[in-house]
Design a protein around this motif. Structure first.
Motif, PDB file in Angstrom:
ATOM      1  N   PHE A   1     -12.919 -38.537  -5.904  1.00  0.00           N
ATOM      2  CA  PHE A   1     -13.282 -37.978  -4.614  1.00  0.00           C
ATOM      3  C   PHE A   1     -12.262 -38.342  -3.539  1.00  0.00           C
ATOM      4  O   PHE A   1     -11.941 -39.520  -3.368  1.00  0.00           O
TER       5      PHE A   1
ATOM      6  N   TYR B   1     -23.146 -36.561  -7.130  1.00  0.00           N
ATOM      7  CA  TYR B   1     -21.965 -35.767  -7.427  1.00  0.00           C
ATOM      8  C   TYR B   1     -21.335 -36.137  -8.769  1.00  0.00           C
ATOM      9  O   TYR B   1     -20.382 -35.494  -9.202  1.00  0.00           O
TER      10      TYR B   1
ATOM     11  N   SER C   1     -19.118 -29.829  -1.159  1.00  0.00           N
ATOM     12  CA  SER C   1     -19.884 -31.050  -0.879  1.00  0.00           C
ATOM     13  C   SER C   1     -20.533 -30.884   0.495  1.00  0.00           C
ATOM     14  O   SER C   1     -20.081 -30.064   1.314  1.00  0.00           O
TER      15      SER C   1
ATOM     16  N   ASN D   1     -14.077 -36.874   1.706  1.00  0.00           N
ATOM     17  CA  ASN D   1     -15.290 -36.340   1.070  1.00  0.00           C
ATOM     18  C   ASN D   1     -15.330 -34.813   1.090  1.00  0.00           C
ATOM     19  O   ASN D   1     -16.385 -34.218   0.961  1.00  0.00           O
TER      20      ASN D   1
END
Length: 142
Positions: A52, A39, A120, A56
Protein backbone atom coordinates in the motif's frame (compact mmCIF):
# COMPACT_ATOMS: atom_id res chain seq x y z
CA UNK A 1 15.24 18.03 -56.89
CA UNK A 2 16.74 16.04 -54.07
CA UNK A 3 15.86 18.67 -51.42
CA UNK A 4 12.04 18.18 -51.27
CA UNK A 5 12.32 14.52 -50.27
CA UNK A 6 14.53 15.11 -47.16
CA UNK A 7 12.30 18.03 -46.15
CA UNK A 8 9.22 15.85 -46.57
CA UNK A 9 10.81 13.12 -44.46
CA UNK A 10 11.64 15.62 -41.70
CA UNK A 11 8.07 16.88 -41.60
CA UNK A 12 6.71 13.35 -41.67
CA UNK A 13 9.00 12.37 -38.77
CA UNK A 14 7.91 15.39 -36.76
CA UNK A 15 4.25 14.61 -37.44
CA UNK A 16 4.67 11.02 -36.27
CA UNK A 17 6.45 12.07 -33.08
CA UNK A 18 3.78 14.64 -32.17
CA UNK A 19 0.92 12.29 -33.01
CA UNK A 20 2.41 9.67 -30.64
CA UNK A 21 2.78 12.26 -27.86
CA UNK A 22 -0.82 13.36 -28.32
CA UNK A 23 -2.06 9.77 -28.33
CA UNK A 24 -0.08 8.90 -25.17
CA UNK A 25 -1.54 11.86 -23.26
CA UNK A 26 -5.19 10.93 -23.76
CA UNK A 27 -7.13 9.54 -20.83
CA UNK A 28 -9.74 6.80 -20.92
CA UNK A 29 -13.25 7.06 -19.55
CA UNK A 30 -14.51 4.57 -17.00
CA UNK A 31 -16.37 4.08 -13.76
CA UNK A 32 -15.23 3.79 -10.16
CA UNK A 33 -16.72 2.57 -6.91
CA UNK A 34 -15.11 2.19 -3.49
CA UNK A 35 -14.37 -0.56 -1.01
CA UNK A 36 -13.59 -0.62 2.68
CA UNK A 37 -11.14 -2.62 4.81
CA UNK A 38 -10.09 -5.33 5.08
CA UNK A 39 -7.85 -4.71 2.08
CA UNK A 40 -5.81 -7.87 2.55
CA UNK A 41 -5.20 -10.41 1.34
CA UNK A 42 -5.03 -8.95 -2.16
CA UNK A 43 -4.86 -10.81 -5.46
CA UNK A 44 -1.60 -9.03 -6.33
CA UNK A 45 0.51 -9.03 -3.20
CA UNK A 46 -1.25 -11.26 -0.67
CA UNK A 47 -0.97 -10.01 2.92
CA UNK A 48 2.18 -7.90 2.39
CA UNK A 49 1.48 -4.57 4.12
CA UNK A 50 4.16 -2.80 2.03
CA UNK A 51 1.94 -3.09 -1.05
CA UNK A 52 0.00 0.00 0.00
CA UNK A 53 1.33 3.47 -0.90
CA UNK A 54 1.76 5.87 2.02
CA UNK A 55 -1.03 8.06 0.60
CA UNK A 56 -3.48 5.11 0.90
CA UNK A 57 -4.48 5.85 -2.71
CA UNK A 58 -4.80 2.36 -4.16
CA UNK A 59 -7.40 0.35 -6.02
CA UNK A 60 -8.62 -2.99 -7.29
CA UNK A 61 -8.71 -3.44 -11.07
CA UNK A 62 -11.99 -4.26 -12.77
CA UNK A 63 -12.02 -6.98 -15.42
CA UNK A 64 -11.57 -4.44 -18.23
CA UNK A 65 -8.08 -3.48 -17.02
CA UNK A 66 -7.12 -6.58 -14.97
CA UNK A 67 -5.22 -8.07 -17.92
CA UNK A 68 -4.71 -11.52 -16.33
CA UNK A 69 -2.91 -9.96 -13.37
CA UNK A 70 -0.59 -7.72 -15.41
CA UNK A 71 -2.41 -4.74 -13.85
CA UNK A 72 -0.78 -5.45 -10.47
CA UNK A 73 1.44 -2.54 -9.52
CA UNK A 74 0.29 -0.33 -12.40
CA UNK A 75 -0.31 3.28 -11.52
CA UNK A 76 -3.06 5.52 -12.84
CA UNK A 77 -4.05 9.15 -12.65
CA UNK A 78 -7.75 9.37 -11.76
CA UNK A 79 -10.16 12.30 -11.78
CA UNK A 80 -13.91 12.40 -11.23
CA UNK A 81 -16.09 13.59 -14.12
CA UNK A 82 -19.61 13.05 -12.76
CA UNK A 83 -21.87 11.01 -10.52
CA UNK A 84 -25.56 10.36 -10.04
CA UNK A 85 -25.17 12.16 -6.71
CA UNK A 86 -25.26 15.90 -7.55
CA UNK A 87 -22.01 17.82 -6.99
CA UNK A 88 -20.21 14.66 -5.80
CA UNK A 89 -17.00 15.31 -7.76
CA UNK A 90 -14.29 17.48 -6.23
CA UNK A 91 -13.49 19.87 -9.06
CA UNK A 92 -9.89 19.91 -10.24
CA UNK A 93 -8.77 16.96 -8.08
CA UNK A 94 -6.60 14.30 -9.69
CA UNK A 95 -4.97 11.50 -7.72
CA UNK A 96 -2.38 8.84 -8.46
CA UNK A 97 -3.36 5.31 -7.45
CA UNK A 98 -1.64 1.93 -7.48
CA UNK A 99 -3.44 -1.30 -8.45
CA UNK A 100 -3.06 -3.81 -5.61
CA UNK A 101 -6.04 -6.14 -6.13
CA UNK A 102 -8.64 -7.58 -8.50
CA UNK A 103 -12.12 -6.14 -8.09
CA UNK A 104 -13.74 -9.53 -8.62
CA UNK A 105 -11.95 -11.01 -5.59
CA UNK A 106 -11.69 -8.16 -3.04
CA UNK A 107 -12.19 -9.11 0.61
CA UNK A 108 -15.04 -6.59 1.09
CA UNK A 109 -17.84 -5.73 -1.32
CA UNK A 110 -17.49 -2.64 -3.53
CA UNK A 111 -20.27 -0.04 -3.41
CA UNK A 112 -21.10 -1.01 -7.00
CA UNK A 113 -20.16 -4.15 -8.94
CA UNK A 114 -18.73 -4.11 -12.46
CA UNK A 115 -16.83 -0.81 -12.36
CA UNK A 116 -13.53 -0.18 -14.14
CA UNK A 117 -11.70 0.54 -10.89
CA UNK A 118 -12.61 0.02 -7.22
CA UNK A 119 -10.89 2.71 -5.15
CA UNK A 120 -9.84 2.54 -1.52
CA UNK A 121 -11.95 4.73 0.77
CA UNK A 122 -9.13 7.31 0.99
CA UNK A 123 -8.68 7.49 -2.79
CA UNK A 124 -12.42 7.81 -3.43
CA UNK A 125 -12.82 10.55 -0.79
CA UNK A 126 -9.95 12.52 -2.33
CA UNK A 127 -11.83 13.01 -5.62
CA UNK A 128 -15.50 12.77 -4.62
CA UNK A 129 -18.12 12.78 -1.90
CA UNK A 130 -17.87 9.41 -0.10
CA UNK A 131 -21.67 9.11 -0.14
CA UNK A 132 -21.66 8.57 -3.92
CA UNK A 133 -22.04 4.91 -4.86
CA UNK A 134 -20.09 5.24 -8.11
CA UNK A 135 -18.39 7.80 -10.34
CA UNK A 136 -17.68 8.42 -13.97
CA UNK A 137 -13.92 8.95 -14.20
CA UNK A 138 -11.03 9.88 -16.45
CA UNK A 139 -8.12 7.51 -15.92
CA UNK A 140 -4.70 7.32 -17.47
CA UNK A 141 -1.96 4.77 -16.90
CA UNK A 142 1.37 6.38 -16.04
Amino acid sequence: MSKPLPLLLQWLSLFLIFSQLLYASQADLGTASQYSPPYTPSACFGSDSTQFPSSNFFAAAGEGIWDDGAACGRQYLISCISSILPRACKSGETIQIKIVDRAQTVASNPTRQGTTIVLSNAAFAAIADSNALSLNIDFQQI
